[in-house]
Motif scaffolding. Structure first.
Motif, PDB file in Angstrom:
ATOM      1  N   ILE A 147       0.843  -1.197   0.000  1.00  0.00           N
ATOM      2  CA  ILE A 147       0.000   0.000   0.000  1.00  0.00           C
ATOM      3  C   ILE A 147       0.882   1.251   0.000  1.00  0.00           C
ATOM      4  CG2 ILE A 147      -1.609   1.377   1.404  1.00  0.00           C
ATOM      5  CD1 ILE A 147      -2.829  -1.386   2.277  1.00  0.00           C
ATOM      6  N   GLN A 148       1.899   1.254   0.839  1.00  0.00           N
ATOM      7  CA  GLN A 148       2.802   2.406   0.918  1.00  0.00           C
ATOM      8  C   GLN A 148       3.530   2.608  -0.414  1.00  0.00           C
ATOM      9  OE1 GLN A 148       5.217   1.419   4.336  1.00  0.00           O
ATOM     10  NE2 GLN A 148       3.789   2.390   5.753  1.00  0.00           N
ATOM     11  N   SER A 149       3.981   1.529  -1.023  1.00  0.00           N
ATOM     12  CA  SER A 149       4.705   1.642  -2.298  1.00  0.00           C
ATOM     13  C   SER A 149       3.801   2.167  -3.401  1.00  0.00           C
ATOM     14  CB  SER A 149       5.290   0.285  -2.696  1.00  0.00           C
ATOM     15  OG  SER A 149       6.291  -0.111  -1.781  1.00  0.00           O
ATOM     16  N   PHE A 150       2.585   1.643  -3.475  1.00  0.00           N
ATOM     17  CA  PHE A 150       1.663   2.106  -4.518  1.00  0.00           C
ATOM     18  C   PHE A 150       1.264   3.563  -4.299  1.00  0.00           C
ATOM     19  CE2 PHE A 150       0.642  -2.560  -4.947  1.00  0.00           C
ATOM     20  CZ  PHE A 150       1.220  -2.699  -6.204  1.00  0.00           C
ATOM     21  N   ARG A 151       1.053   3.941  -3.056  1.00  0.00           N
ATOM     22  CA  ARG A 151       0.727   5.348  -2.780  1.00  0.00           C
ATOM     23  C   ARG A 151       1.888   6.263  -3.165  1.00  0.00           C
ATOM     24  NH1 ARG A 151      -2.888   4.602   2.662  1.00  0.00           N
ATOM     25  NH2 ARG A 151      -4.858   4.364   1.548  1.00  0.00           N
ATOM     26  N   ALA A 152       3.112   5.837  -2.884  1.00  0.00           N
ATOM     27  CA  ALA A 152       4.283   6.628  -3.262  1.00  0.00           C
ATOM     28  C   ALA A 152       4.383   6.719  -4.790  1.00  0.00           C
ATOM     29  CB  ALA A 152       5.550   6.013  -2.677  1.00  0.00           C
ATOM     30  N   ALA A 153       4.055   5.641  -5.476  1.00  0.00           N
ATOM     31  CA  ALA A 153       4.080   5.648  -6.945  1.00  0.00           C
ATOM     32  C   ALA A 153       3.060   6.646  -7.492  1.00  0.00           C
ATOM     33  CB  ALA A 153       3.798   4.248  -7.490  1.00  0.00           C
ATOM     34  N   ILE A 154       1.900   6.709  -6.870  1.00  0.00           N
ATOM     35  CA  ILE A 154       0.855   7.637  -7.315  1.00  0.00           C
ATOM     36  C   ILE A 154       1.278   9.079  -7.054  1.00  0.00           C
ATOM     37  CG2 ILE A 154      -1.522   8.393  -6.857  1.00  0.00           C
ATOM     38  CD1 ILE A 154      -2.131   5.331  -6.381  1.00  0.00           C
ATOM     39  N   VAL A 155       1.979   9.320  -5.959  1.00  0.00           N
ATOM     40  CA  VAL A 155       2.503  10.664  -5.692  1.00  0.00           C
ATOM     41  C   VAL A 155       3.522  11.033  -6.772  1.00  0.00           C
ATOM     42  CG1 VAL A 155       3.920  12.032  -4.105  1.00  0.00           C
ATOM     43  CG2 VAL A 155       2.017  10.668  -3.225  1.00  0.00           C
ATOM     44  N   ALA A 156       4.376  10.074  -7.141  1.00  0.00           N
ATOM     45  CA  ALA A 156       5.400  10.330  -8.160  1.00  0.00           C
ATOM     46  C   ALA A 156       4.774  10.629  -9.513  1.00  0.00           C
ATOM     47  CB  ALA A 156       6.353   9.139  -8.272  1.00  0.00           C
ATOM     48  N   ASP A 157       3.683   9.909  -9.843  1.00  0.00           N
ATOM     49  CA  ASP A 157       2.995  10.123 -11.113  1.00  0.00           C
ATOM     50  C   ASP A 157       1.525   9.763 -10.952  1.00  0.00           C
ATOM     51  OD1 ASP A 157       1.970  10.254 -13.669  1.00  0.00           O
ATOM     52  OD2 ASP A 157       3.537   9.022 -14.579  1.00  0.00           O
ATOM     53  N   PRO A 158       0.669  10.765 -10.703  1.00  0.00           N
ATOM     54  CA  PRO A 158      -0.753  10.502 -10.465  1.00  0.00           C
ATOM     55  C   PRO A 158      -1.455   9.798 -11.623  1.00  0.00           C
ATOM     56  CG  PRO A 158      -0.190  12.739  -9.826  1.00  0.00           C
ATOM     57  CD  PRO A 158       1.004  12.182 -10.539  1.00  0.00           C
ATOM     58  N   ASP A 159      -0.888   9.865 -12.817  1.00  0.00           N
ATOM     59  CA  ASP A 159      -1.498   9.221 -13.982  1.00  0.00           C
ATOM     60  C   ASP A 159      -0.955   7.819 -14.243  1.00  0.00           C
ATOM     61  OD1 ASP A 159      -3.086  11.452 -14.464  1.00  0.00           O
ATOM     62  OD2 ASP A 159      -1.584  12.376 -15.758  1.00  0.00           O
ATOM     63  N   TYR A 160      -0.154   7.286 -13.342  1.00  0.00           N
ATOM     64  CA  TYR A 160       0.394   5.938 -13.499  1.00  0.00           C
ATOM     65  C   TYR A 160      -0.676   4.946 -13.030  1.00  0.00           C
ATOM     66  CZ  TYR A 160       4.062   2.484 -14.030  1.00  0.00           C
ATOM     67  OH  TYR A 160       4.819   1.424 -14.466  1.00  0.00           O
ATOM     68  N   PHE A 161      -1.517   4.544 -13.985  1.00  0.00           N
ATOM     69  CA  PHE A 161      -2.725   3.784 -13.668  1.00  0.00           C
ATOM     70  C   PHE A 161      -2.436   2.427 -13.038  1.00  0.00           C
ATOM     71  CE2 PHE A 161      -3.946   6.446 -17.412  1.00  0.00           C
ATOM     72  CZ  PHE A 161      -4.551   7.430 -16.656  1.00  0.00           C
ATOM     73  N   GLU A 162      -1.308   1.821 -13.399  1.00  0.00           N
ATOM     74  CA  GLU A 162      -0.960   0.525 -12.826  1.00  0.00           C
ATOM     75  C   GLU A 162      -0.811   0.633 -11.305  1.00  0.00           C
ATOM     76  OE1 GLU A 162       0.476   1.954 -15.423  1.00  0.00           O
ATOM     77  OE2 GLU A 162       0.416   0.533 -17.088  1.00  0.00           O
ATOM     78  N   ALA A 163      -0.289   1.769 -10.832  1.00  0.00           N
ATOM     79  CA  ALA A 163      -0.148   1.966  -9.388  1.00  0.00           C
ATOM     80  C   ALA A 163      -1.517   2.054  -8.722  1.00  0.00           C
ATOM     81  CB  ALA A 163       0.675   3.215  -9.098  1.00  0.00           C
ATOM     82  N   HIS A 164      -2.465   2.684  -9.386  1.00  0.00           N
ATOM     83  CA  HIS A 164      -3.821   2.762  -8.839  1.00  0.00           C
ATOM     84  C   HIS A 164      -4.431   1.366  -8.727  1.00  0.00           C
ATOM     85  CE1 HIS A 164      -4.493   7.164  -8.851  1.00  0.00           C
ATOM     86  NE2 HIS A 164      -3.643   7.154  -9.874  1.00  0.00           N
ATOM     87  N   HIS A 165      -4.272   0.574  -9.783  1.00  0.00           N
ATOM     88  CA  HIS A 165      -4.792  -0.796  -9.749  1.00  0.00           C
ATOM     89  C   HIS A 165      -4.118  -1.591  -8.638  1.00  0.00           C
ATOM     90  CE1 HIS A 165      -7.551  -0.970 -13.140  1.00  0.00           C
ATOM     91  NE2 HIS A 165      -6.704  -0.227 -13.822  1.00  0.00           N
ATOM     92  N   GLY A 166      -2.812  -1.416  -8.490  1.00  0.00           N
ATOM     93  CA  GLY A 166      -2.092  -2.108  -7.424  1.00  0.00           C
ATOM     94  C   GLY A 166      -2.568  -1.698  -6.047  1.00  0.00           C
ATOM     95  N   LEU A 167      -2.813  -0.400  -5.881  1.00  0.00           N
ATOM     96  CA  LEU A 167      -3.299   0.093  -4.592  1.00  0.00           C
ATOM     97  C   LEU A 167      -4.652  -0.516  -4.254  1.00  0.00           C
ATOM     98  CD1 LEU A 167      -3.118   1.927  -2.108  1.00  0.00           C
ATOM     99  CD2 LEU A 167      -4.088   3.771  -3.520  1.00  0.00           C
ATOM    100  N   ILE A 168      -5.530  -0.563  -5.236  1.00  0.00           N
ATOM    101  CA  ILE A 168      -6.858  -1.150  -5.019  1.00  0.00           C
ATOM    102  C   ILE A 168      -6.714  -2.584  -4.529  1.00  0.00           C
ATOM    103  CG2 ILE A 168      -8.989  -1.881  -6.165  1.00  0.00           C
ATOM    104  CD1 ILE A 168      -8.462   0.590  -8.101  1.00  0.00           C
ATOM    105  N   ARG A 169      -5.861  -3.348  -5.208  1.00  0.00           N
ATOM    106  CA  ARG A 169      -5.649  -4.757  -4.854  1.00  0.00           C
ATOM    107  C   ARG A 169      -5.013  -4.887  -3.471  1.00  0.00           C
ATOM    108  NH1 ARG A 169      -4.848 -10.013  -7.019  1.00  0.00           N
ATOM    109  NH2 ARG A 169      -4.573 -11.244  -5.143  1.00  0.00           N
ATOM    110  N   ALA A 170      -4.002  -4.071  -3.195  1.00  0.00           N
ATOM    111  CA  ALA A 170      -3.321  -4.151  -1.899  1.00  0.00           C
ATOM    112  C   ALA A 170      -4.282  -3.817  -0.754  1.00  0.00           C
ATOM    113  CB  ALA A 170      -2.114  -3.220  -1.889  1.00  0.00           C
TER     114      ALA A 170
END
Length: 119
Positions: free
Chosen positions: A26-49
């Motif tokens: 969850i922390q990694s995916f949230r950090a990825a979204i902060v780095a690039d809010p349009d990085y959709f794979e991170a959003h999908h990962g966050l949902i799953r996590a």
């Protein structure tokens, strides 16, 4: 926006999920979204996590946030449906699944129409 950093963080999140470390993912995916809010794979990962961590309402909220970014993405609606189903919101889950199917059909029809125009 830093897509490379987001990709690296997202991959870390996937690895953490595979290891069963949903909280860390969850922390990694949230950090990825902060780095690039349009990085959709991170959003999908966050949902799953969030789902894997049992934080179902937060998973629903994350899926809704992704839909706000990509309203015509069938996978976003499918992710919402799964999260809603696991959270016990069956009627809403069925509606989200139906929306995902409609978006898939529209994409298929558009693809067929584009093929006919070019062919």
């Amino acid at each position: 926006m830093n897509s490379h950093e987001a990709g690296t963080l997202s991959q870390r999140g996937l690895d953490q999920l595979a290891e069963g470390s949903a909280a860390e993912a969850i922390q990694s995916f949230r950090a990825a979204i902060v780095a690039d809010p349009d990085y959709f794979e991170a959003h999908h990962g966050l949902i799953r996590a969030l789902r894997d961590a049992g934080r179902l309402e937060q998973s629903v909220a994350a899926a809704l946030a992704l839909i706000a970014l990509t309203p015509n993405d069938p996978l976003a609606h499918t992710a919402l449906s799964i999260s809603l189903q696991q959270a016990g919101h069956v009627t809403e889950a069925e509606a989200a699944a139906a929306r995902a199917r409609i978006l898939e059909w529209k994409a298929e029809l558009q693809s067929s129409a584009d093929g006919e125009v070019q062919g």
